[in-house]
Design an enzyme around this catalytic site. Structure first.
Site, PDB file in Angstrom:
ATOM      1  N   LYS A  35      -8.139  -4.998  12.562  1.00 24.45           N
ATOM      2  CA  LYS A  35      -6.969  -4.360  13.378  1.00 24.45           C
ATOM      3  C   LYS A  35      -6.578  -5.258  14.711  1.00 24.45           C
ATOM      4  O   LYS A  35      -5.528  -5.228  14.996  1.00 24.45           O
ATOM      5  CB  LYS A  35      -6.904  -2.980  13.407  1.00 24.45           C
ATOM      6  N   GLY A  64       0.756  -1.212  -0.004  1.00 29.49           N
ATOM      7  CA  GLY A  64       0.122  -0.052  -0.134  1.00 29.49           C
ATOM      8  C   GLY A  64       0.949   1.268   0.032  1.00 29.49           C
ATOM      9  O   GLY A  64       0.491   2.201   0.763  1.00 29.49           O
ATOM     10  N   TYR A 113     -13.564  -3.112  10.463  1.00 30.07           N
ATOM     11  CA  TYR A 113     -12.162  -2.337  10.480  1.00 30.07           C
ATOM     12  C   TYR A 113     -11.399  -2.941  11.687  1.00 30.07           C
ATOM     13  O   TYR A 113     -10.199  -3.320  11.898  1.00 30.07           O
ATOM     14  CB  TYR A 113     -12.154  -1.135  10.476  1.00 30.07           C
ATOM     15  N   SER A 118      -4.382  -0.218  14.460  1.00 33.30           N
ATOM     16  CA  SER A 118      -4.930   0.957  14.641  1.00 33.30           C
ATOM     17  C   SER A 118      -5.340   1.199  16.030  1.00 33.30           C
ATOM     18  O   SER A 118      -5.307  -0.092  16.493  1.00 33.30           O
ATOM     19  CB  SER A 118      -6.090   1.069  13.641  1.00 33.30           C
ATOM     20  N   ASN A 157       1.358  -2.567   5.372  1.00 32.57           N
ATOM     21  CA  ASN A 157       0.411  -1.287   5.465  1.00 32.57           C
ATOM     22  C   ASN A 157      -0.628  -1.292   4.768  1.00 32.57           C
ATOM     23  O   ASN A 157      -1.753  -0.439   4.949  1.00 32.57           O
ATOM     24  CB  ASN A 157       1.462  -0.172   4.907  1.00 32.57           C
ATOM     25  N   ARG A 212       0.757   5.611  -1.878  1.00 32.97           N
ATOM     26  CA  ARG A 212       0.140   6.933  -1.180  1.00 32.97           C
ATOM     27  C   ARG A 212       0.035   6.758   0.108  1.00 32.97           C
ATOM     28  O   ARG A 212       0.465   5.618   0.626  1.00 32.97           O
ATOM     29  CB  ARG A 212      -1.042   7.209  -1.797  1.00 32.97           C
ATOM     30  N   ASP A 250      -2.732  -7.895  -5.243  1.00 35.25           N
ATOM     31  CA  ASP A 250      -3.919  -7.581  -4.355  1.00 35.25           C
ATOM     32  C   ASP A 250      -3.598  -8.643  -3.086  1.00 35.25           C
ATOM     33  O   ASP A 250      -3.400  -9.831  -3.229  1.00 35.25           O
ATOM     34  CB  ASP A 250      -5.230  -8.148  -4.770  1.00 35.25           C
ATOM     35  N   VAL A 251      -3.146  -7.702  -1.987  1.00 33.39           N
ATOM     36  CA  VAL A 251      -2.294  -8.730  -0.924  1.00 33.39           C
ATOM     37  C   VAL A 251      -3.358  -9.704  -0.286  1.00 33.39           C
ATOM     38  O   VAL A 251      -3.026 -10.457   0.468  1.00 33.39           O
ATOM     39  CB  VAL A 251      -1.892  -7.573   0.242  1.00 33.39           C
TER      40      VAL A 251
END
Ligand code: NAP
Length: 252
Positions: A166, A18, A162, A149, A97, A21, A70-71
């Site tokens: 994480k 990733g 999400y 996160s 990341n 950016r 595509d991981v």
């Protein structure tokens, strides 16, 4: 970067997922500015990631190559790790990341949304680590840094998918750290709060959580990158299985 020497990671090979950016790009730039050759692994077009790679290479003088992957795809991740090793001759550092959000309340969250977020954020971290670790174990050296996160530590309304991914990254990191410690491979997780990237650009300035940041501002990607570089450095040799919050004090 400034705080690390230009040759601290000279001769090492780093893969950052990733990295076209956001935080990933900042990490790739920071590793390159310390002398590491860098593989940028991303899902976007090769034109976009190739441009990022060329810009970092020009600014730092190291070799930077872009790879499309595509991981969340186990086989594709294996192929890309093999290709990186074929191109660079080694792999010393892996920064997992790549990540996405698809926020929504539990009552409205689809199975597809849950699986997709967990598949990329946690599955991608597993896939890349699984394939890179074999090589690192053989070398008896490696640095793995995973982007978690604070949502994985505290949970967050609207982020069941999400936060689960994480929290999973944190469990994965600690388990990998325990398995690989005897082979000279460390694994650590970074848990950012709010960082100024595309991922957070739609969160309004007056969002209640943003207003609760003790340091009164969001992080810059370069601040996350500095921590990642430290964890990849020789100075961090005795740190493994750690989860470091970098959130302006938000989750303390
Ligand atoms: P971002 O700006 O949205 O960038 C995400 C990167 O991940 C992009 O380069 C994207 O590629 C890549 N990616 C997405 N799905 C992928 C896949 N299946 N395979 C390969 N690459 C993929 O995100 P960010 O804010 O820099 O976040 C980076 C990491 O930090 C994420 O894991 C995120 O969860 C974590 N984090 C961020 C914050 C924050 O406030 N920003 C806070 C805590 C944790 P494309 O360009 O092709 O889409």
């Amino acid at each position: 970067m400034g705080i690390f020497s230009k040759d601290m990671l000279a001769g090492q090979v780093a893969a950052v997922t990733g990295a076209s950016r956001g935080i990933g790009r900042a990490v790739a730039e920071a590793l390159a500015s310390c002398g590491a050759n860098v593989a940028i692994v991303d899902y976007c077009s090769e034109e976009v990631s190739g441009k990022t790679a060329a810009e970092i290479a020009e600014a730092t003088g190291v070799t930077v190559k872009a790879y499309r992957c595509d991981v969340s795809d186990f086989q594709a991740s294996e192929a890309i790790v093999k290709q990186i090793v074929a191109d660079f001759g080694s792999l010393d550092i892996l920064v997992n990341n790549a990540g996405i959000t698809a926020d929504g309340l539990l009552a409205q969250m689809t199975e597809e949304s849950f699986s997709r977020v967990v598949g990329i954020n946690l599955g991608g971290t597993f896939n890349m680590t699984r394939h890179a670790a074999r090589l690192m174990m053989r070398k008896r050296y490696g640095r793995i840094v995973n982007l978690a996160s604070i949502a994985g530590l505290t949970g967050n309304a609207g982020q069941v998918n999400y936060a689960s991914s994480k929290a999973g990254v944190i469990g994965l990191t600690k388990s990998v750290a325990k398995e690989l410690a005897s082979r000279g491979v460390t694994a650590n997780a970074i848990a950012p709060g709010f960082v100024e990237t595309d991922m957070t650009k739609d969160i309004p300035d007056d969002a209640p959580l943003k207003k609760q940041i003790p340091l009164g501002r969001m992080a810059q990607p370069s601040e996350i990158a500095a921590l990642a570089v430290f964890l990849c450095s020789p100075a961090a040799a005795y740190i493994t299985g750690e989860v470091i919050r970098i959130d302006g004090g938000l989750a303390m």
